[in-house]
Scaffold this active site. Structure first.
Site, PDB file in Angstrom:
ATOM      1  N   GLY A   1       0.795  -1.219   0.000  1.00 49.68           N
ATOM      2  CA  GLY A   1       0.000   0.000   0.000  1.00 49.68           C
ATOM      3  C   GLY A   1       0.830   1.272   0.000  1.00 49.68           C
TER       4      GLY A   1
ATOM      5  N   ASP B   1      -8.049  -1.256   5.016  1.00 50.08           N
ATOM      6  CA  ASP B   1      -8.645  -2.497   5.545  1.00 50.08           C
ATOM      7  C   ASP B   1      -7.516  -3.516   5.676  1.00 50.08           C
ATOM      8  OD1 ASP B   1     -10.229  -4.646   6.162  1.00 50.08           O
ATOM      9  OD2 ASP B   1     -11.191  -4.780   4.206  1.00 50.08           O
ATOM     10  N   SER B   2      -6.662  -3.292   6.664  1.00 50.82           N
ATOM     11  CA  SER B   2      -5.402  -4.043   6.725  1.00 50.82           C
ATOM     12  C   SER B   2      -5.426  -5.118   7.802  1.00 50.82           C
ATOM     13  CB  SER B   2      -4.264  -3.075   7.049  1.00 50.82           C
ATOM     14  OG  SER B   2      -4.392  -2.651   8.377  1.00 50.82           O
TER      15      SER B   2
HETATM   16  N1  SAM Z   1     -10.912  -7.255   8.213  1.00 48.83           N
HETATM   17  C1  SAM Z   1      -9.620  -7.609   8.512  1.00 48.83           C
HETATM   18  C2  SAM Z   1      -9.110  -7.328   9.889  1.00 48.83           C
HETATM   19  O1  SAM Z   1      -9.316  -6.240  10.458  1.00 48.83           O
HETATM   20  O2  SAM Z   1      -8.509  -8.233  10.447  1.00 48.83           O
HETATM   21  C3  SAM Z   1      -8.669  -7.261   7.419  1.00 48.83           C
HETATM   22  C4  SAM Z   1      -8.889  -8.259   6.324  1.00 48.83           C
HETATM   23  S1  SAM Z   1      -8.014  -8.097   4.836  1.00 48.83           S
HETATM   24  C5  SAM Z   1      -7.950  -9.794   4.430  1.00 48.83           C
HETATM   25  C6  SAM Z   1      -6.387  -7.566   5.217  1.00 48.83           C
HETATM   26  C7  SAM Z   1      -5.470  -7.651   4.021  1.00 48.83           C
HETATM   27  O3  SAM Z   1      -4.438  -6.675   4.129  1.00 48.83           O
HETATM   28  C8  SAM Z   1      -4.739  -8.983   3.860  1.00 48.83           C
HETATM   29  O4  SAM Z   1      -5.244  -9.670   2.759  1.00 48.83           O
HETATM   30  C9  SAM Z   1      -3.260  -8.611   3.700  1.00 48.83           C
HETATM   31  O5  SAM Z   1      -2.601  -9.389   2.727  1.00 48.83           O
HETATM   32  C10 SAM Z   1      -3.377  -7.142   3.310  1.00 48.83           C
HETATM   33  N2  SAM Z   1      -2.153  -6.359   3.599  1.00 48.83           N
HETATM   34  C11 SAM Z   1      -1.335  -6.470   4.666  1.00 48.83           C
HETATM   35  N3  SAM Z   1      -0.323  -5.599   4.567  1.00 48.83           N
HETATM   36  C12 SAM Z   1      -0.490  -4.916   3.404  1.00 48.83           C
HETATM   37  C13 SAM Z   1       0.235  -3.899   2.754  1.00 48.83           C
HETATM   38  N4  SAM Z   1       1.360  -3.399   3.281  1.00 48.83           N
HETATM   39  N5  SAM Z   1      -0.242  -3.407   1.583  1.00 48.83           N
HETATM   40  C14 SAM Z   1      -1.394  -3.919   1.036  1.00 48.83           C
HETATM   41  N6  SAM Z   1      -2.112  -4.896   1.606  1.00 48.83           N
HETATM   42  C15 SAM Z   1      -1.687  -5.398   2.778  1.00 48.83           C
END
Ligand code: SAM
Length: 279
Positions: free
Chosen positions: A138, A155-156
């Site tokens: 991101g 939404d990370s």
């Molecule tokens: N609802 C959830 C929670 O609060 O636990 C979040 C769900 S969503 C699946 C989170 C996503 O963020 C994951 O699929 C992960 O791979 C992604 N993610 C983690 N770090 C990231 C980054 N630096 N840039 C983009 N996406 C990222």
């Protein structure tokens, strides 16, 4: 034989639930991805041992992380979702008829594929023609992309592993720079009970940049403590008092949890944080 899954919610607290079946288990370059079928939560997406999405309560989290910032903005055309590879946030953003384009920046292509296959009630929305998926970190995306957005939704995962940078000052500043003047940013900011430091820091970082900000809360039973926090910053409109009343009403008819009343009251749900919903 009984099979149980245990999440270490803190070093001293565990949540355990019975598993009917392990539907998927794989290691991507970023993390371990597991999908479980369970009695209590239905299907559950687990990343690196932490629950991300459950069929039982995902609608509350996804409605609240999406509609509070989108209704605050009033007329969002272009939305950036960072993380969110399960598709639940995208599904909610698509409920707003004026949306022209959603850019989803997810670091892990395998999360997207696993969710398309095992969680179609969220994953299938990733195939909408208005959704543009970019597999990238991101912060790196924001550094290199000149586009301006109406709303950014972060939404990370938890601020360990790949998501650590998404809680940094540099990241919040990059979001601010990528928003139009009246833009709105929201981040999931963890449990108000067990991650107070993360919540306080995210609120400070938001307040340093945005003229208006607040923290709001929603019940998410599968997350640690059962109550989750979201921190919002807005360039113009007050997030805590709805101006776009008609928009809020019309979205309400398409939601199971979000309503105009919930929107405003979610800022004052938590007396532990007096003045946080200051607008
Ligand atoms: N609802 C959830 C929670 O609060 O636990 C979040 C769900 S969503 C699946 C989170 C996503 O963020 C994951 O699929 C992960 O791979 C992604 N993610 C983690 N770090 C990231 C980054 N630096 N840039 C983009 N996406 C990222």
């Amino acid at each position: 034989m009984e099979l149980w899954f245990t999440e270490m919610q803190t070093p001293y607290l565990k949540l355990s639930f019975q598993v009917k079946e392990i539907l998927a288990q794989t290691k991507s370059t970023c993390q371990e991805i597991v999908v479980l079928d369970t009695e209590v939560f239905g299907r559950v997406l687990v990343l690196d041992g932490f629950i991300q999405v459950t069929q039982m309560d995902e609608y509350i989290y996804h409605e609240m992380i999406s509609h509070v910032p989108l209704v605050t903005h009033g007329s969002p055309g272009e939305v950036l979702v960072i993380g969110g590879g399960d598709g639940g946030t995208v599904r909610e953003v698509l409920k707003h008829p004026e949306i022209k384009k959603i850019t989803l920046v997810e670091i892990d292509a395998e999360v997207v594929e696993v969710c398309r296959r095992y969680l179609p009630e969220t994953g299938s929305y990733l195939d909408d023609r208005r959704v543009h998926i970019q597999i990238e970190d991101g912060l790196e995306f924001l550094k290199n992309n000149p586009e301006q957005f109406d709303v950014i939704i972060v939404d990370s995962t938890e601020p360990v592993g790949p998501a650590k940078t998404l809680f940094s000052r540099e990241f919040f500043r990059s979001c601010w720079n990528a928003l139009k003047e009246d833009g709105v940013m929201v981040s999931q900011t963890e449990s108000p009970f067990y991650n107070r430091d993360i919540l306080e820091r995210s609120f400070q970082l938001t307040r340093e940049l945005f003229p208006r900000c607040g923290t709001y809360f929603a019940p998410v039973p599968s997350y640690p403590g059962g109550i989750w926090s979201f921190t919002i910053g807005s360039g113009r409109r007050n997030p805590c008092k709805i101006e776009a009343k008609e928009k809020a009403q019309s979205i309400n008819t398409r939601c199971r949890y979000y309503s105009p009343h919930i929107h405003e009251s979610s800022f004052s749900l938590f007396p532990l944080y007096p003045g946080k919903g200051e607008g």
